[in-house]
Design an enzyme around this catalytic site. Structure first.
Site, mmCIF file in Angstrom:
data_model
loop_
_atom_site.group_PDB
_atom_site.id
_atom_site.type_symbol
_atom_site.label_atom_id
_atom_site.label_comp_id
_atom_site.label_asym_id
_atom_site.label_seq_id
_atom_site.Cartn_x
_atom_site.Cartn_y
_atom_site.Cartn_z
ATOM 1 N N ASP A 1 -10.764 2.872 4.461
ATOM 2 C CA ASP A 1 -11.169 1.471 4.359
ATOM 3 C C ASP A 1 -12.685 1.311 4.249
ATOM 4 O O ASP A 1 -13.161 0.232 3.878
ATOM 5 C CB ASP A 1 -10.729 0.711 5.623
ATOM 6 C CG ASP A 1 -9.413 -0.021 5.447
ATOM 7 O OD1 ASP A 1 -9.109 -0.410 4.308
ATOM 8 O OD2 ASP A 1 -8.716 -0.213 6.464
ATOM 9 N N GLN B 1 -4.512 -1.611 9.741
ATOM 10 C CA GLN B 1 -4.512 -2.937 9.109
ATOM 11 C C GLN B 1 -5.022 -3.994 10.083
ATOM 12 O O GLN B 1 -4.608 -4.042 11.242
ATOM 13 C CB GLN B 1 -3.080 -3.267 8.625
ATOM 14 C CG GLN B 1 -2.977 -4.524 7.791
ATOM 15 C CD GLN B 1 -3.575 -4.385 6.382
ATOM 16 O OE1 GLN B 1 -3.807 -3.283 5.885
ATOM 17 N NE2 GLN B 1 -3.820 -5.507 5.735
ATOM 18 N N LYS C 1 0.839 -1.206 0.000
ATOM 19 C CA LYS C 1 0.000 0.000 0.000
ATOM 20 C C LYS C 1 0.875 1.259 0.000
ATOM 21 O O LYS C 1 0.642 2.203 -0.764
ATOM 22 C CB LYS C 1 -0.930 -0.010 1.221
ATOM 23 C CG LYS C 1 -2.044 -1.040 1.098
ATOM 24 C CD LYS C 1 -2.870 -1.227 2.367
ATOM 25 C CE LYS C 1 -3.893 -2.350 2.144
ATOM 26 N NZ LYS C 1 -4.766 -2.608 3.295
HETATM 27 N N1 L34 Z 1 -7.699 -2.478 7.529
HETATM 28 N N2 L34 Z 1 -7.159 -4.625 6.902
HETATM 29 C C1 L34 Z 1 -7.568 -3.394 6.557
HETATM 30 N N3 L34 Z 1 -7.851 -3.040 5.284
HETATM 31 C C2 L34 Z 1 -7.717 -3.946 4.285
HETATM 32 O O1 L34 Z 1 -8.064 -3.627 3.035
HETATM 33 C C3 L34 Z 1 -7.254 -5.225 4.594
HETATM 34 N N4 L34 Z 1 -7.021 -6.180 3.620
HETATM 35 C C4 L34 Z 1 -7.274 -7.588 3.932
HETATM 36 C C5 L34 Z 1 -6.556 -7.900 5.268
HETATM 37 N N5 L34 Z 1 -6.678 -6.839 6.242
HETATM 38 C C6 L34 Z 1 -7.010 -5.561 5.944
HETATM 39 C C7 L34 Z 1 -6.056 -6.093 2.667
HETATM 40 O O2 L34 Z 1 -5.432 -5.070 2.446
HETATM 41 C C8 L34 Z 1 -6.683 -8.289 2.745
HETATM 42 N N6 L34 Z 1 -5.895 -7.279 2.042
HETATM 43 C C9 L34 Z 1 -5.074 -7.523 0.921
HETATM 44 C C10 L34 Z 1 -4.400 -6.514 0.249
HETATM 45 C C11 L34 Z 1 -3.589 -6.784 -0.843
HETATM 46 C C12 L34 Z 1 -3.422 -8.062 -1.283
HETATM 47 C C13 L34 Z 1 -4.083 -9.081 -0.625
HETATM 48 C C14 L34 Z 1 -4.898 -8.807 0.458
HETATM 49 C C15 L34 Z 1 -2.506 -8.324 -2.428
HETATM 50 O O3 L34 Z 1 -1.851 -7.448 -2.893
HETATM 51 N N7 L34 Z 1 -2.413 -9.586 -2.887
HETATM 52 C C16 L34 Z 1 -1.522 -9.967 -3.951
HETATM 53 C C17 L34 Z 1 -0.439 -10.894 -3.454
HETATM 54 C C18 L34 Z 1 0.324 -10.381 -2.313
HETATM 55 C C19 L34 Z 1 1.316 -11.406 -1.741
HETATM 56 O O4 L34 Z 1 2.263 -11.713 -2.459
HETATM 57 O O5 L34 Z 1 1.086 -11.891 -0.620
HETATM 58 C C20 L34 Z 1 -2.336 -10.693 -5.031
HETATM 59 O O6 L34 Z 1 -1.914 -10.689 -6.176
HETATM 60 O O7 L34 Z 1 -3.379 -11.264 -4.675
#
Ligand code: L34
Length: 301
Positions: free
Chosen positions: A127, A104, A60
């Site tokens: 959020d 988070q 982020k």
């Molecule tokens: N407060 N907590 C708050 N806000 C959020 O919006 C989140 N979330 C979830 C968990 N807790 C939170 C996220 O940011 C899940 N989440 C999130 C954000 C980004 C990705 C996955 C979950 C992401 O970028 N995923 C990548 C892979 C990342 C890796 O390599 O681990 C993808 O391509 O899916």
């Protein structure tokens, strides 16, 4: 990845769409800078050492830099008290330079996520987790939409996926994804107008529901939960799962798995999102969209 996709199955590229949105945001930031207006500023609070949370928050902050936003990362040890966290939130609420911020999740057990969420000023709630924003979402009033559901709407829109009159099954009823998603898909709007069924851990005969679905949104947090026998030919499948499972194949010792058994489900689908590279990157793009709206005071003045 996606080597055994049949002709006719379209892979929804969340990474690409996320980058497109980031470019659009970067253009707008340039414009804001040129006009001497305020540069959007997002702050993120990260508590503890959870590796997944570190990855997501890191990405982020990095994406903020990429689009030209200012960002502030605030880290606390997992032993931080609820009071200390609430003090920081108060500070962020009062800091005029911070347009939006997130805490988070998950938080350590001794801290009430509800108390923390309710302490965030709804105007800075990038959020969209505060009860005021969730309530406004239900009533179809201007609000910050939780980033993951917002990201999914944008994927459906950009891939021109017809939703009107379709049967949509959402699996999972979390506050962050399943519940808001079910409301958004049922809404009388250009992306929405579905007949929505919200399935969860107590649903009987889940398969009966999913086999009737034109659109399945899986957000249950269980790897490979949705199997081919549960999916109708031609369905649209959106996989929100980002499960870390141990693996000997990778250096990190884990592999990301969705809630959908991709290899067997994909050939049956008209559209499907992969994991990684599907919904995850869209969550980040949507958070940035919310932050831009906050800085331009588009939702609340
Ligand atoms: N407060 N907590 C708050 N806000 C959020 O919006 C989140 N979330 C979830 C968990 N807790 C939170 C996220 O940011 C899940 N989440 C999130 C954000 C980004 C990705 C996955 C979950 C992401 O970028 N995923 C990548 C892979 C990342 C890796 O390599 O681990 C993808 O391509 O899916």
């Amino acid at each position: 990845m996606n080597t055994n996709l049949q002709m006719g199955t379209i892979l929804i590229d969340g990474k690409k769409v996320s980058e497109e949105i980031q470019n659009e945001i970067a253009e707008e930031v340039k414009q804001l800078k040129a006009e001497g207006r305020k540069i959007p500023h997002l702050a993120a609070i990260l508590v503890g050492e959870d590796p997944a949370s570190q990855t997501y928050v890191g990405s982020k902050v990095k994406t903020c830099e990429k689009v030209g936003f200012n960002s502030t990362l605030i880290k606390f040890d997992s032993t931080v008290t609820e009071k200390e966290l609430l003090n920081k939130i108060k500070e962020l609420n009062e800091d005029d330079d911070i347009d939006g911020y997130i805490v988070q999740l998950p938080l350590p057990k001794h801290i009430s996520e509800q108390k923390i969420t309710e302490a965030v000023d709804p105007k800075k709630d990038a959020d969209g987790f505060h009860p005021v924003n969730v309530g406004r979402l239900v009533l179809n009033l201007p609000c910050y939409i939780s980033a993951t559901p917002y990201g999914i709407l944008q994927l459906l829109e950009r891939y021109k996926i017809e939703t009107s009159g379709k049967n949509c099954v959402v699996i999972g009823r979390s506050n962050i994804v399943g519940t808001p998603m079910s409301i958004l898909m049922a809404r009388n709007s250009s992306i929405g107008n579905c007949t929505v069924t919200l399935c969860h851990s107590r649903t009987k005969n889940l398969k009966e529901h999913t086999l009737n679905a034109d659109i399945i949104i899986a957000a249950i947090g269980k790897p490979d939960f949705v199997t081919a026998d549960m999916v109708k030919e031609g369905a649209v499948v959106i996989d929100v799962g980002i499960n870390r499972v141990t693996s000997t194949e990778t250096k990190s010792g884990f592999k990301l798995k969705g809630d959908v058994k991709f290899d067997e489900v994909a050939p049956k689908c008209s559209f499907i999102t992969p994991v990684p590279g599907g919904v995850g990157p869209m969550t980040i793009a949507s958070l940035l969209k919310n932050t831009l709206m906050a800085s331009k005071k588009e939702i609340y003045s």
